[in-house]
Each structure stands twice: as structure tokens, then as C-alpha cells.
Scaffold this motif. Structure first.
Motif, short mmCIF file in Angstrom:
data_model
loop_
_atom_site.label_atom_id
_atom_site.label_comp_id
_atom_site.label_asym_id
_atom_site.label_seq_id
_atom_site.Cartn_x
_atom_site.Cartn_y
_atom_site.Cartn_z
N VAL A 369 -6.00 8.20 -7.76
CA VAL A 369 -6.19 8.94 -6.51
C VAL A 369 -4.84 9.43 -5.99
CG1 VAL A 369 -6.89 8.69 -4.10
CG2 VAL A 369 -8.29 7.71 -5.92
N PRO A 370 -4.73 10.68 -5.52
CA PRO A 370 -3.44 11.18 -4.99
C PRO A 370 -2.93 10.32 -3.84
CG PRO A 370 -5.00 12.99 -5.30
CD PRO A 370 -5.76 11.72 -5.53
N SER A 371 -1.61 10.23 -3.76
CA SER A 371 -0.99 9.34 -2.78
C SER A 371 -1.27 9.77 -1.35
CB SER A 371 0.51 9.26 -3.02
OG SER A 371 1.09 10.56 -2.93
N VAL A 373 -4.00 10.74 -0.12
CA VAL A 373 -5.27 10.17 0.31
C VAL A 373 -5.05 8.75 0.84
CG1 VAL A 373 -7.59 9.52 -0.44
CG2 VAL A 373 -6.53 11.61 -1.32
N TYR A 374 -4.16 8.00 0.17
CA TYR A 374 -3.84 6.66 0.68
C TYR A 374 -3.16 6.74 2.04
CZ TYR A 374 -5.12 4.48 -3.71
OH TYR A 374 -5.82 4.03 -4.79
N GLY A 375 -2.41 7.82 2.28
CA GLY A 375 -1.83 7.99 3.61
C GLY A 375 -2.90 8.13 4.67
N ILE A 376 -3.93 8.91 4.37
CA ILE A 376 -5.04 9.06 5.32
C ILE A 376 -5.76 7.73 5.53
CG2 ILE A 376 -7.23 10.24 5.71
CD1 ILE A 376 -6.12 12.57 4.07
N LEU A 377 -5.93 6.97 4.43
CA LEU A 377 -6.56 5.65 4.54
C LEU A 377 -5.72 4.72 5.41
CD1 LEU A 377 -8.64 3.52 3.69
CD2 LEU A 377 -7.27 3.13 1.63
N GLY A 378 -4.40 4.74 5.19
CA GLY A 378 -3.52 3.89 6.01
C GLY A 378 -3.54 4.28 7.47
N LEU A 379 -3.60 5.59 7.73
CA LEU A 379 -3.68 6.06 9.12
C LEU A 379 -4.95 5.56 9.79
CD1 LEU A 379 -2.35 7.94 11.27
CD2 LEU A 379 -3.81 9.75 10.37
N ALA A 380 -6.07 5.66 9.08
CA ALA A 380 -7.34 5.22 9.66
C ALA A 380 -7.39 3.71 9.83
CB ALA A 380 -8.50 5.68 8.76
N LEU A 381 -6.84 2.97 8.86
CA LEU A 381 -6.96 1.51 8.90
C LEU A 381 -5.97 0.87 9.87
CD1 LEU A 381 -8.11 -1.14 7.76
CD2 LEU A 381 -6.43 -0.99 5.92
N GLY A 398 1.72 -1.76 4.26
CA GLY A 398 0.31 -1.89 3.92
C GLY A 398 -0.24 -0.66 3.21
N THR A 399 0.16 0.52 3.67
CA THR A 399 -0.32 1.76 3.03
C THR A 399 0.20 1.87 1.60
OG1 THR A 399 -0.34 2.86 5.19
CG2 THR A 399 -0.37 4.26 3.23
N LEU A 400 1.49 1.62 1.41
CA LEU A 400 2.02 1.67 0.05
C LEU A 400 1.49 0.52 -0.80
CD1 LEU A 400 5.74 2.68 0.73
CD2 LEU A 400 3.84 4.12 0.02
N GLY A 401 1.18 -0.61 -0.15
CA GLY A 401 0.56 -1.71 -0.90
C GLY A 401 -0.80 -1.32 -1.44
N LEU A 402 -1.60 -0.62 -0.61
CA LEU A 402 -2.89 -0.12 -1.09
C LEU A 402 -2.70 0.89 -2.22
CD1 LEU A 402 -4.72 0.42 2.32
CD2 LEU A 402 -5.16 -1.39 0.65
N LEU A 403 -1.61 1.66 -2.15
CA LEU A 403 -1.34 2.67 -3.18
C LEU A 403 -1.08 2.03 -4.54
CD1 LEU A 403 -0.56 5.59 -4.09
CD2 LEU A 403 1.75 5.08 -3.30
N ILE A 404 -0.29 0.96 -4.55
CA ILE A 404 0.07 0.37 -5.85
C ILE A 404 -0.88 -0.74 -6.28
CG2 ILE A 404 2.50 0.89 -5.43
CD1 ILE A 404 2.91 -2.15 -5.06
N LEU A 405 -1.79 -1.15 -5.38
CA LEU A 405 -2.68 -2.27 -5.71
C LEU A 405 -3.49 -2.02 -6.99
CD1 LEU A 405 -3.67 -5.04 -4.87
CD2 LEU A 405 -5.38 -3.94 -3.43
N PRO A 406 -4.13 -0.84 -7.16
CA PRO A 406 -4.86 -0.62 -8.42
C PRO A 406 -3.96 -0.68 -9.65
CG PRO A 406 -5.49 1.00 -6.77
CD PRO A 406 -4.29 0.29 -6.23
N ILE A 407 -2.72 -0.20 -9.51
CA ILE A 407 -1.80 -0.23 -10.65
C ILE A 407 -1.44 -1.67 -11.01
CG2 ILE A 407 0.42 0.60 -11.51
CD1 ILE A 407 0.27 2.84 -9.45
N VAL A 408 -1.22 -2.49 -9.98
CA VAL A 408 -0.91 -3.90 -10.23
C VAL A 408 -2.09 -4.59 -10.90
CG1 VAL A 408 -0.35 -6.10 -9.12
CG2 VAL A 408 0.72 -4.00 -8.31
N VAL A 409 -3.30 -4.31 -10.42
CA VAL A 409 -4.49 -4.94 -11.01
C VAL A 409 -4.64 -4.53 -12.48
CG1 VAL A 409 -7.00 -5.09 -10.90
CG2 VAL A 409 -5.67 -5.09 -8.79
N VAL A 410 -4.53 -3.24 -12.76
CA VAL A 410 -4.72 -2.76 -14.13
C VAL A 410 -3.64 -3.31 -15.06
CG1 VAL A 410 -4.73 -0.69 -15.58
CG2 VAL A 410 -5.93 -0.68 -13.39
N SER A 411 -2.38 -3.29 -14.62
CA SER A 411 -1.31 -3.81 -15.49
C SER A 411 -1.45 -5.30 -15.71
CB SER A 411 0.05 -3.48 -14.87
OG SER A 411 0.19 -4.11 -13.61
N GLY A 463 9.68 5.66 -3.98
CA GLY A 463 9.98 7.08 -3.90
C GLY A 463 8.87 7.92 -3.30
N GLU A 464 7.78 7.27 -2.83
CA GLU A 464 6.67 8.02 -2.26
C GLU A 464 7.01 8.57 -0.87
OE1 GLU A 464 3.88 9.07 -3.29
OE2 GLU A 464 3.76 8.10 -5.26
#
Length: 540
Positions: A369-371, A373-381, A398-411, A463-464
């Protein structure tokens, strides 16, 4: 007639083989060309940024000859010497790792503590660090260790909760202490414990106690010396604990136990000595050097939007480090925990199996998902739902944590899958439970992959820019954040803001220099990932 047909058939077969061979060579040449194109493109981009940041044409020929003699030639000669000697090369890598790692830890620890208040960090380190130590010591006195492992993280959370509950009572008591005492407790004591454990495992428990005591005594001597000279010893305590003493230990151990590779510890000192000697001669001889924008002023001062020579990004550097640090604390345990559940505990059939499959599919999709979109999610949450302030540290982390969370899970899932099932079956065959197999067999094997994937994800997040813009993080700030609910900024946002400055010195000088600082931070994190991976692989 038959002979002519055979000859024609052989010619066709030979022609076909030559054509297939030609296609293979062309395909190989295409791969090499694509690789070279990518590498050259990156080199051109980095060269363009470095040219604007360092301005190599401003230095005189004498300056280049000076550093060619003091830095380039000795370093190249030593590298060629070490290249053909594995023991020297290994000792050289070890010395570079401890010096660069110690320097990084010292600087990061000091600037973060200075920004967040060393007294607050001391309070939470005390209440979050002592309970797990007491639990671990209790575990050594009893034969039943079933609940010791889960009790350690619970004790940490309870300690943090108690510190937060009685903060108003505890903090005035801690304020009585001298400032250097808080650094002694936050940095020196953990380093002493680590040194003691390392030396105990390497040699004996008695030597481990001596090593821990040496760290404590040396730091106290540094404190006494600083007080006697009338200076604040806080920074020097951090530097001696995290850099000097580990370096002395690694160099001393290598010299004492590795006669073939002991010369390798000189590698970092050849580089550092070349830089120092070059700088001294440059000043003494009055040689015209680089008019670079990557200067101590850029690293140690606040932003100045009018004078490019006085522009600094110290608040942005500290803000980026603190945001990434809290982001790691939020994303790492959740991501690794989810990966462990999906790989080791989730059922493959029934409703639980369908739920696990649904989770895996969605996690894989979320990784792409584009980064923004996570910004919008962080704004709402964080802002609209939880009511946090605009652009505070906790919202950004928290917003950047949500961004990298799927990458951490997959790796982490990939790292767990790479552990051979034969190891699990062997552990079960020895009578171990699932938790014992996971803790003693699976996780030690998967740690290099988990840490490598996590650190690379953190390097991407630092770098985001888009998510931070969406949640209204300040583009320019003149002081570091003072807590997780304090407003902060980050290096990418300062680059984003400075690129529109009307002065060309900002667009073609300060912006590339800030980009170099950001790339250096990412390079340090990637290097840490490689060192950790190689360390665990060599141990295994």
C-alpha cells in the motif's frame, strides 16, 4: 542421397545450436547491461548529490596531495596488506565494528537523553530495568523456570506503570542527583553488565566481575576528573563507557589471543590518524580546503533559513532518531509476535486456518500500500480518534510503525520458514514443548533474518516524507522534541521544505548536504543489519 540428408541435418542442428548459443549470450549481455545501467544511474545520482554537498572543486591541489599522502595512501596500503590475510582482515573488521558502533551508540545515547531529559530516562530505566533483573535472579535460585520467561516482560511493563503512576513523587527526588549520575545509571551500568557477561562467557566469572568493575571505576574516575576541572563530565562518561572501554577490551583481547591477526586492529587508527594528521597539517600550512556544506555547523546547530552557511539540522537529526526509535519499539514486538503466531501456532485447517490465511493475504497486500495512505490512516487514528496533538512524536512513530509493520511481519515469517523442520522435529523428539522448541531452537536460528528485515524496514521508514506531511508534522523546527507528546520534525521534511528556498545556496548546497546526512543514517542502519546478520551466522 542419405549421406547428403545427414550432412544437411547436421548443418541445421549446428546452426540451431549456434543460434541458441547466440541467444544465450545476448540474454547474458542484456542482464549485464541492465545491472550496469542501474549501478551507473545510482552512482550518477549519488555523485550529483555529493558534488553539490562537498563541492570538490573548491579545494586546492595541495589539499588533495596532502590527504592523498596522509589518508589515502596509508589506508590503501593497509587494505592491500589485510586483503590477503584472513586473520588480519577479521581483526580489522572487528576493530572497525566496535569503534564505529561505540561512537554511534555514544552519540545517539547522549543526544536522545539530552532531548528527552536524562532524569526522565533514568526514572523509567530504573523502574523498567530493576524488576526483570530481580525476576531473572529469582529464576536462578529455583528449579522451576516455567514462568520466568513470561514474567520478565510483564515485570518491565509493571515497572513502567509504577513509574508513570508515581512520577510526580519520584521525579523531585531524582532531580536532587547530579546530571552525570543519571548518565552513569543509564549508560555506564548497562555497559558494565554487558561487558561482565561477555567476559564471563569468554573467560571466567571472576574476569567478568573484574571487567564490569573496571567500567564502573573508570567512569567514576572520569566523573571526578571532570568535576575537578570544572566541566560537566556527562558526555565524557558516555564516551568512555560506550566507546573507549569496549575498544580497549576488543583491541586488548585481539592482541593477547590472536597473534596472526593482531595487526588488523590498526586499521581504524590508520584512517582516524590520517584524518587528524591531515587536518592539523592543513591548518598549520594554511592550505585551502573544501568549502563543503557538510560541516559541524550543519550537524550541531538549529535551522537558519536566511544564511545557508549557518543552517543546521540538529533538531531534525534528533527528531528522526527519536521517531525511528519509538517506531521500532511499537512495530518490532507486534510484527514478530504476529509472525510467530502465523508460522508456529496458527492452525492450517478449520476456521482458525481460514482466519490465518485471511490475515496472511491481507498482510501481504498491506506491504504494497502507498505510504501516503498510511498517512491518512495515522491522521484518522491518532489525531481524530485518539485526540493526540498535531505532529507529535507518538503520532509520527505510530504512523510509520503501521507503515513498516507488514514488512516486519513478512520478513519475520520468511526467517521462521527458513528454519529447517528437521530441527523442530528433533526438538520435539527430545521431549521439548512447542514453547521450548520455539525459544531454544527456532528463534535463535531465525534471529539474523528477523533483525535484518526489521532494520532494513526501519531504514526505509526514516526516509519517508508523505505520511509525515499528511499527519501535519512540522517541516521546520528549531529545537529537538522533549517527549513522545512533543512536536517534532524529521530530516526528510526539512529537505522537502528547503528545496523551495529562493536562495540557490539552499537548493544546491544545504539540501544535498542534508540528503548526505540522511543517507549516512540509512547506511549506518544497513551496516548494523549486515554486522548483526554476520555475527549470528558465524555463531551458528
Amino acid at each position: 542421397m542419405a549421406a547428403e540428408e545427414d550432412t544437411a541435418s547436421q548443418l541445421r542442428q549446428t546452426s540451431r545450436l549456434r543460434f541458441e548459443h547466440l541467444k544465450g549470450r545476448l540474454f547474458e549481455a542484456g542482464l549485464v547491461g541492465a545491472t550496469l545501467l542501474g549501478i551507473v544511474s545510482l552512482l550518477v545520482l549519488f555523485g550529483y548529490i555529493a558534488f553539490d554537498a562537498f563541492r570538490p572543486l573548491t579545494a586546492s591541489v595541495r589539499w588533495y596531495l596532502l590527504y592523498f599522502g596522509t589518508l589515502v595512501t596509508p589506508t590503501a596500503a593497509f587494505t592491500l596488506y589485510a586483503r590477503r590475510r584472513p586473520a588480519v582482515r577479521a581483526a580489522n573488521a572487528r576493530a572497525f565494528a566496535v569503534i564505529l558502533g561505540g561512537l554511534t551508540v555514544s552519540c545517539v545515547s547522549y543526544v536522545v537523553a539530552e532531548a528527552l531529559s536524562p532524569y526522565d530516562i533514568f526514572v523509567y530505566a530504573l523502574f523498567g530495568g530493576v524488576p526483570p533483573i530481580l525476576v531473572a535472579l529469582y529464576g536462578r535460585t529455583t528449579d522451576d523456570n516455567s514462568y520466568i520467561g513470561p514474567a520478565i516482560p510483564v515485570s518491565i511493563l509493571v515497572g513502567f506503570g509504577v513509574a508513570n503512576l508515581f512520577y510526580g513523587t519520584i521525579r523531585p527526588l531524582v532531580d536532587i542527583l547530579a546530571r552525570w549520575i543519571t548518565y552513569f545509571g543509564v549508560v555506564t551500568v548497562p555497559v558494565a553488565v554487558i561487558m561482565g557477561v561477555v567476559v564471563s562467557r569468554r573467560w571466567s566469572r571472576q574476569r567478568g566481575l573484574y571487567a564490569a568493575g573496571a567500567v564502573i571505576v573508570t567512569s567514576l574516575l572520569v566523573a571526578v576528573g571532570g568535576i575537578a576541572l570544572g566541566i560537566d563530565p556527562s558526555f565524557w562518561i558516555v564516551l568512555s563507557s560506550a566507546l573507549v572501554l569496549p575498544t580497549v577490551y576488543v583491541v586488548g583481547e585481539t592482541v593477547a589471543t590472536d597473534p596472526e591477526g593482531r595487526i588488523g586492529v590498526l586499521g581504524p587508527f590508520v584512517v582516524i590518524g590520517g584524518i587528524v594528521v591531515g587536518a592539523v597539517l592543513e591548518r598549520q600550512l594554511g592550505i585551502e580546503g573544501l568549502e563543503s556544506y557538510v560541516t559541524p555547523t550543519l550537524l550541531l546547530t538549529s535551522w537558519n533559513g536566511l544564511d545557508a552557511g549557518q543552517a543546521g539540522v540538529y533538531p531534525q537529526i534528533v527528531g528522526s532518531i527519536i521517531i525511528v526509535g519509538f517506531m521500532a519499539l511499537l512495530a518490532f514486538p507486534v510484527g514478530v509476535g504476529a509472525a510467530v503466531y502465523l508460522e508456529e501456532y496458527a492452525a492450517s485447517t478449520g476456521w482458525s486456518g481460514r482466519l490465518a490465511a485471511l490475515l496472511e493475504v491481507n498482510i501481504s497486500n498491506l506491504a504494497g500500500v502507498p505510504s501516503v495512505v498510511y498517512g491518512i490512516l495515522g491522521l484518522a487514528l491518532f489525531r481524530n480518534t485518539l485526540g493526540f496533538g498535531t505532529g507529535v512524536v507518538i503520532s509520527a512513530a505510530g504512523t510509520l510503525g503501521l507503515l513498516i509493520l507488514p514488512i516486519v511481519v513478512v520478513s519475520a515469517q520468511e526467517a521462521l520458514r527458513s528454519v529447517p523442520d528437521s530441527l523442530r522435529q528433533a526438538s520435539y523428539g527430545m521431549g521439548a514443548s512447542r514453547w521450548q522448541t520455539l525459544r531454544n531452537v527456532v528463534l535463535p536460528e531465525a534471529v539474523p533474518g528477523i533483525l535484518t528485515g526489521t532494520i532494513l524496514a526501519l531504514a526505509r521508514a526514516i526516509g519517508e516524507t508523505a505520511p509525515l506531511v499528511i499527519i501535519a508534522v512540522a517541516t521546520t523546527k528549531y529545537s529537538p522534541p522533549e517527549g513522545i507528546f512533543s512536536s517534532a520534525t524529521a530530516l526528510p521534511l526539512q529537505i522537502f521544505a528547503a528545496r523551495s528556498n529562493v536562495s540557490a545556496a539552499f537548493r544546491h548546497g544545504v539540501v544535498p548536504a542534508t540528503a548526505v546526512v540522511l543517507l549516512t543514517l540509512m547506511l549506518v542502519m544497513n551496516t548494523a543489519a549486515i554486522v548483526i546478520r554476520n555475527r549470528y551466522e558465524s555463531d551458528n
